[in-house]
Design a protein around this motif. Structure first.
Motif, PDB file in Angstrom:
ATOM      1  N   GLU A   1       0.684  -1.212   0.178  1.00 31.23           N
ATOM      2  CA  GLU A   1       0.039  -0.068   0.079  1.00 31.23           C
ATOM      3  C   GLU A   1       0.838   1.182  -0.096  1.00 31.23           C
ATOM      4  OE1 GLU A   1      -2.456  -0.326   3.313  1.00 31.23           O
ATOM      5  OE2 GLU A   1      -3.512  -2.052   2.269  1.00 31.23           O
ATOM      6  N   LEU A   2       2.006   1.207   0.871  1.00 26.25           N
ATOM      7  CA  LEU A   2       2.761   2.261   0.920  1.00 26.25           C
ATOM      8  C   LEU A   2       3.541   2.509  -0.317  1.00 26.25           C
ATOM      9  CD1 LEU A   2       3.944   4.557   2.565  1.00 26.25           C
ATOM     10  CD2 LEU A   2       5.555   2.929   3.501  1.00 26.25           C
ATOM     11  N   THR A   3       3.952   1.459  -1.090  1.00 26.08           N
ATOM     12  CA  THR A   3       4.819   1.708  -2.408  1.00 26.08           C
ATOM     13  C   THR A   3       3.882   2.006  -3.557  1.00 26.08           C
ATOM     14  OG1 THR A   3       6.182  -0.196  -2.045  1.00 26.08           O
ATOM     15  CG2 THR A   3       5.649   0.463  -4.318  1.00 26.08           C
ATOM     16  N   ALA A   4       2.491   1.748  -3.507  1.00 27.06           N
ATOM     17  CA  ALA A   4       1.365   2.315  -4.477  1.00 27.06           C
ATOM     18  C   ALA A   4       1.204   3.606  -4.294  1.00 27.06           C
ATOM     19  CB  ALA A   4       0.158   1.599  -4.296  1.00 27.06           C
ATOM     20  N   ALA A   5       0.866   3.994  -2.704  1.00 27.31           N
ATOM     21  CA  ALA A   5       0.604   5.499  -2.511  1.00 27.31           C
ATOM     22  C   ALA A   5       1.821   6.393  -2.869  1.00 27.31           C
ATOM     23  CB  ALA A   5       0.327   5.516  -1.114  1.00 27.31           C
TER      24      ALA A   5
ATOM     25  N   ASP B   1       1.783  14.360   1.442  1.00 29.09           N
ATOM     26  CA  ASP B   1       0.261  13.699   1.119  1.00 29.09           C
ATOM     27  C   ASP B   1       0.067  12.354   1.256  1.00 29.09           C
ATOM     28  OD1 ASP B   1      -0.212  16.634   0.615  1.00 29.09           O
ATOM     29  OD2 ASP B   1      -0.241  16.304  -1.754  1.00 29.09           O
ATOM     30  N   ALA B   2       1.173  11.611   0.531  1.00 28.15           N
ATOM     31  CA  ALA B   2       0.889  10.246   0.665  1.00 28.15           C
ATOM     32  C   ALA B   2       1.111   9.741   2.143  1.00 28.15           C
ATOM     33  CB  ALA B   2       2.353   9.661  -0.178  1.00 28.15           C
ATOM     34  N   LEU B   3       2.114  10.234   2.928  1.00 30.85           N
ATOM     35  CA  LEU B   3       2.241   9.620   4.199  1.00 30.85           C
ATOM     36  C   LEU B   3       0.947  10.183   5.240  1.00 30.85           C
ATOM     37  CD1 LEU B   3       6.109  10.587   4.971  1.00 30.85           C
ATOM     38  CD2 LEU B   3       4.931   8.291   4.765  1.00 30.85           C
ATOM     39  N   CYS B   4       0.443  11.241   5.052  1.00 35.00           N
ATOM     40  CA  CYS B   4      -0.933  11.385   5.599  1.00 35.00           C
ATOM     41  C   CYS B   4      -1.882  10.642   5.624  1.00 35.00           C
ATOM     42  CB  CYS B   4      -1.050  13.143   5.611  1.00 35.00           C
ATOM     43  SG  CYS B   4      -0.050  14.080   6.154  1.00 35.00           S
ATOM     44  N   GLY B   5      -2.000  10.265   4.061  1.00 32.85           N
ATOM     45  CA  GLY B   5      -2.901   9.251   3.572  1.00 32.85           C
ATOM     46  C   GLY B   5      -2.880   7.943   4.256  1.00 32.85           C
TER      47      GLY B   5
END
Length: 182
Positions: free
Chosen positions: A65-69, A81-85
């Motif tokens: 999920e982290l890689t995709a984000a 933005d990605a980390l917050c999501g």
């Protein structure tokens, strides 16, 4: 056959996330997954093997999920933005999985045979985070990665326990600015 294993692992995460580590038994996992008795023990012979399997399963899902984000994230703002999501997902949609992860973290300190599995998974997250920070130009991506992961862990615990609506963006921005400034 792997479908049975995946169903068992998904069910084990729900059992631990909703009922705690002490509730984790092969029989409960079979029942939660709607599998015939003995199915989970076919894949994980011992409780330690089941605990290890669940730890790895959670880590693999979170890394995917982290890689995709992070795939489209190339600037510090996009990374933030990605980390917050991801933090919001970990404490919202995926809160059961996150509670299971933290419960397992505490459990494995008493299970020395499983501790290396947890450390290996943590090392993979540190490596992944270090590489992202290096891509952004962080002068010390190694220590910055550990700091950012520790911050994220603290934010998650706060949101899962005493401050479910705690904003995370300001903290993430501050940590990223610090990492990039050295």
């Amino acid at each position: 056959m792997a479908e049975t294993r995946d169903r068992a692992l998904d069910a084990a995460v729900r059992v631990v996330g909703d009922q705690g580590v002490r509730a984790l038994t092969h029989g409960r996992v079979d029942a939660e997954a709607g599998l015939p008795k003995g199915s989970t023990s076919n894949w994980f012979r011992t409780r330690d093997a089941l605990l290890s399997g669940v730890l790895v399963w959670i880590a693999e899902q979170e890394r995917a999920e982290l890689t995709a984000a992070m795939a489209p994230a190339h600037t510090p703002d996009e990374v933030a933005d990605a980390l917050c999501g991801m933090l919001e997902s970990a404490t919202g949609l995926n809160a059961t999985r996150t509670r299971a992860r933290y419960a397992l973290f505490l459990e494995v300190t008493a299970a020395p045979g499983i501790l290396p599995v947890m450390r290996t998974q943590r090392g993979l997250f540190e490596e992944w985070t270090r590489d992202r920070l290096a891509d952004l130009g962080a002068p010390d991506p190694e220590s910055s990665a550990r700091t950012l992961l520790a911050l994220c862990a603290g934010l998650i615990v706060n949101r899962l326990t005493v401050a479910p609506d705690m904003p995370v963006r300001e903290s993430i921005d501050l940590a990223l600015r610090g990492a990039l400034a050295g």
